[in-house]
Write an enzyme that holds these catalytic residues in place. Structure first.
Site, short mmCIF file in Angstrom:
data_model
loop_
_atom_site.label_atom_id
_atom_site.label_comp_id
_atom_site.label_asym_id
_atom_site.label_seq_id
_atom_site.Cartn_x
_atom_site.Cartn_y
_atom_site.Cartn_z
CD GLU A 152 -6.42 11.05 -6.63
OE1 GLU A 152 -5.50 10.83 -7.41
OE2 GLU A 152 -7.32 10.22 -6.39
CE LYS A 204 -9.29 8.51 -9.17
NZ LYS A 204 -7.90 8.71 -8.75
CG HIS A 208 -4.38 4.40 -0.64
ND1 HIS A 208 -3.43 3.41 -0.65
CD2 HIS A 208 -4.62 4.69 -1.94
CE1 HIS A 208 -3.12 3.12 -1.91
NE2 HIS A 208 -3.83 3.88 -2.71
CE LYS A 235 1.08 8.83 -0.51
NZ LYS A 235 1.06 9.80 -1.57
CG ASP A 284 -1.89 1.17 1.18
OD1 ASP A 284 -1.47 2.30 0.86
OD2 ASP A 284 -3.08 0.95 1.45
CG HIS A 285 1.29 4.38 -3.12
ND1 HIS A 285 0.06 4.03 -3.58
CD2 HIS A 285 1.32 5.73 -3.16
CE1 HIS A 285 -0.62 5.12 -3.91
NE2 HIS A 285 0.12 6.18 -3.65
C1 BG6 Z 1 -3.94 4.71 -6.19
C2 BG6 Z 1 -5.32 4.82 -6.79
O1 BG6 Z 1 -3.85 3.60 -5.34
O2 BG6 Z 1 -3.66 5.89 -5.45
C3 BG6 Z 1 -5.43 6.06 -7.67
O3 BG6 Z 1 -5.57 3.66 -7.56
C4 BG6 Z 1 -5.02 7.28 -6.89
O4 BG6 Z 1 -6.75 6.21 -8.19
C5 BG6 Z 1 -3.68 7.08 -6.22
O5 BG6 Z 1 -4.97 8.37 -7.80
C6 BG6 Z 1 -3.37 8.23 -5.29
O6 BG6 Z 1 -2.05 8.12 -4.85
P1 BG6 Z 1 -1.26 9.41 -4.41
O7 BG6 Z 1 0.01 8.89 -3.83
O8 BG6 Z 1 -1.06 10.23 -5.62
O9 BG6 Z 1 -2.12 10.10 -3.40
#
Ligand code: BG6
Length: 479
Positions: A214, A333, A238, A180, A175-176
């Site tokens: 976003e 979004k 997230h 952070k 989970d990126h």
């Molecule tokens: C991804 C989603 O996991 O995270 C995207 O699939 C989203 O839809 C993105 O835009 C947002 O990541 P970050 O790091 O730009 O907030």
């Protein structure tokens, strides 16, 4: 972190977009910092036939493009791309695994990392294929991207399938957001500052807001997005991760499982939103055209869709620490700004005794911005030194300090994979409990037959989301 003993990094989907934009650049950054052993080989696996020198040259160009100039060096990039090999392989074919074995034979006695940057439908077959040639041993690690399942049952089935071939301690679910910098900083802020830790509970905190907004629309990901919506794309993963880090109990140790145990416990105590509580607790929205940009339906080329591009919830955590404190979460979004922010609103202190000039005394507030900027602000009241009477005004203290190049999420996460540290990866039970909660929420809106409310592109989202508020302060504006 311990030094890595990884001897081979095998990247399934190695010719893909994520690999080129994020994974090779992040591996390069680990390489220049000595975290990727210099003699480690990187195997790009894909169905395409690539001539190795041309492929290395292409990755060199991608590094030039995606690595910050202060970290890019011609010489180091050349040394890095020399580690790259290519394996042409179709994972749906039975003979694929013998091919893989041929390439990896000499590495089998030390840890190999397998990174699956491919569609989730291939995860099980790849794990099985690797195990079929016994390359899942000796410290092998399996890294998987999201989406991990599409509901509780599918996530559980996938967990079971992967665990047939890899132990849980070998599986790294990405989970990126966990990579952070500012998200990690929440743990430092909470657990190394008595002034926060002693006040981190319902007795002192009135409410918490977590926003990930976003400006972008769904772009060219319409097919994927229309089947998932903001709830599966962002909330289940997230946002739940952010919530669990903000609200979990202190772990007994700073170890992967101690931390993840607490996150799971927190998610388990998140109150389900059932059909009765749904209308007071959740608002879904879908963007329509704004500022000349297309609507969601135009973006996905459909006449109608019930997919939400915005979701806001008011959640409660049923444990002693958080009894009665609302947690407001929203993500969407095509909103007015691109911002990631956590706001902790403290309860008022002596509101009758001390006031500001206009008769109001602001509550203390801790604001943690994690994107686009990484800033932390504490709002405190002090004597208004321009006022004749004894009154207060609010000062905004900046708690963050700027430093050089911060690690990007994928760089940090890959560094942890190389070191075999699972702290920043989602455990099997964690992912399942988050899905279970979301399944209940989705069942509630389906039962009520509610469609998403329209909201104008680049706005604050649907005005209906304001009704979630029980106190007067409302949502923080999205800027
Ligand atoms: C991804 C989603 O996991 O995270 C995207 O699939 C989203 O839809 C993105 O835009 C947002 O990541 P970050 O790091 O730009 O907030």
């Amino acid at each position: 972190m311990t030094n890595s003993d990884v001897v081979a990094f095998v990247l399934f989907g190695g010719s893909g977009d994520l690999a080129k934009r994020k994974l090779y650049p992040s591996l390069y950054l680990n390489f220049i910092k000595g975290l990727l052993p210099g003699d480690c080989k990187i195997f790009s696996v894909s169905r395409l036939s690539e001539e190795v020198q041309a492929f290395q040259a292409e990755i060199f160009l991608q590094l030039e493009r995606y690595v910050s100039p202060s970290q890019f060096s011609d010489e180091k990039a050349k040394a890095f791309v020399k580690c790259i090999r290519h394996i042409q392989l179709d994972v749906t074919r039975d003979d694929a695994w013998e091919t893989l074995e041929t390439h990896l034979e000499r590495f089998r006695h030390a840890p190999i990392v397998y990174y699956l940057s491919v569609a989730p439908r291939f995860f099980g077959d790849i794990a099985k294929g690797i195990a079929s040639v016994s390359l899942n041993q000796n410290g092998a690690r399996l890294v998987v991207e999201k989406p991990f399942g599409h509901d509780f049952e599918s996530a559980r089935a996938l967990n079971k399938e992967l665990r047939l071939f890899f132990d849980e301690h070998q599986i790294f679910r990405i989970d990126h957001y966990l990579g952070k910098e500012s998200i990690q900083n929440i743990l430092a802020l909470r657990f190394s500052n008595n002034i926060f830790e002693s006040q981190w509970h319902a007795g002192a905190i009135e409410s918490v807001q977590i926003t990930v907004a976003e400006k972008l629309g769904v772009g060219d990901r319409g097919d994927y997005y229309d089947n998932n919506g903001a709830s599966k794309d962002m909330l289940q993963n997230h946002m739940m991760q952010l919530l669990s880090i903000v609200a979990m109990e202190p772990p007994f140790a700073f170890s992967p499982d101690a931390i993840r145990d607490e996150k799971v416990k927190l998610l388990r105590s998140l109150r389900p939103i059932d059909a009765d509580s749904y209308s007071d607790s959740c608002v879904r929205g879908q963007y329509v055209s704004g500022q000349g940009e297309a609507s969601y339906l135009e973006d996905v080329d459909k006449e109608s869709s019930d997919c939400e591009t915005y979701i806001a919830i008011k959640g409660y955590i049923d444990n002693r620490r958080w009894a009665g404190t609302p947690f407001y979460l929203r993500t969407g979004k095509r909103l007015a700004g691109g911002v990631g922010e956590i706001v902790i609103n403290f309860k008022p202190s002596n509101p009758e005794l001390i006031k500001s000039k206009d008769g109001l005394c602001s509550n203390n507030k801790l604001v943690i911005n994690f994107q686009p900027d990484q800033d932390i602000f504490l709002f405190i009241n002090k004597k208004d030194n321009q006022s004749e009477s004894f009154s207060v005004d609010t000062a905004r203290l900046q708690l963050s300090t700027k430093s050089g190049d911060l690690k990007q999420p994928y760089e940090r996460l890959l560094g942890h994979v190389l070191a075999g540290d699972q702290t920043l990866f989602v455990r099997d039970d964690e992912i399942e409990v988050a899905w279970k909660w979301l399944d209940q929420l989705a069942a509630s809106w389906e039962q009520g037959g509610s469609s998403p409310y329209p909201y104008k592109g680049f706005s604050q989202g649907p005005i209906e989301a304001d009704k979630l508020f029980v106190e007067s302060n409302g949502w923080e504006p999205i800027k």
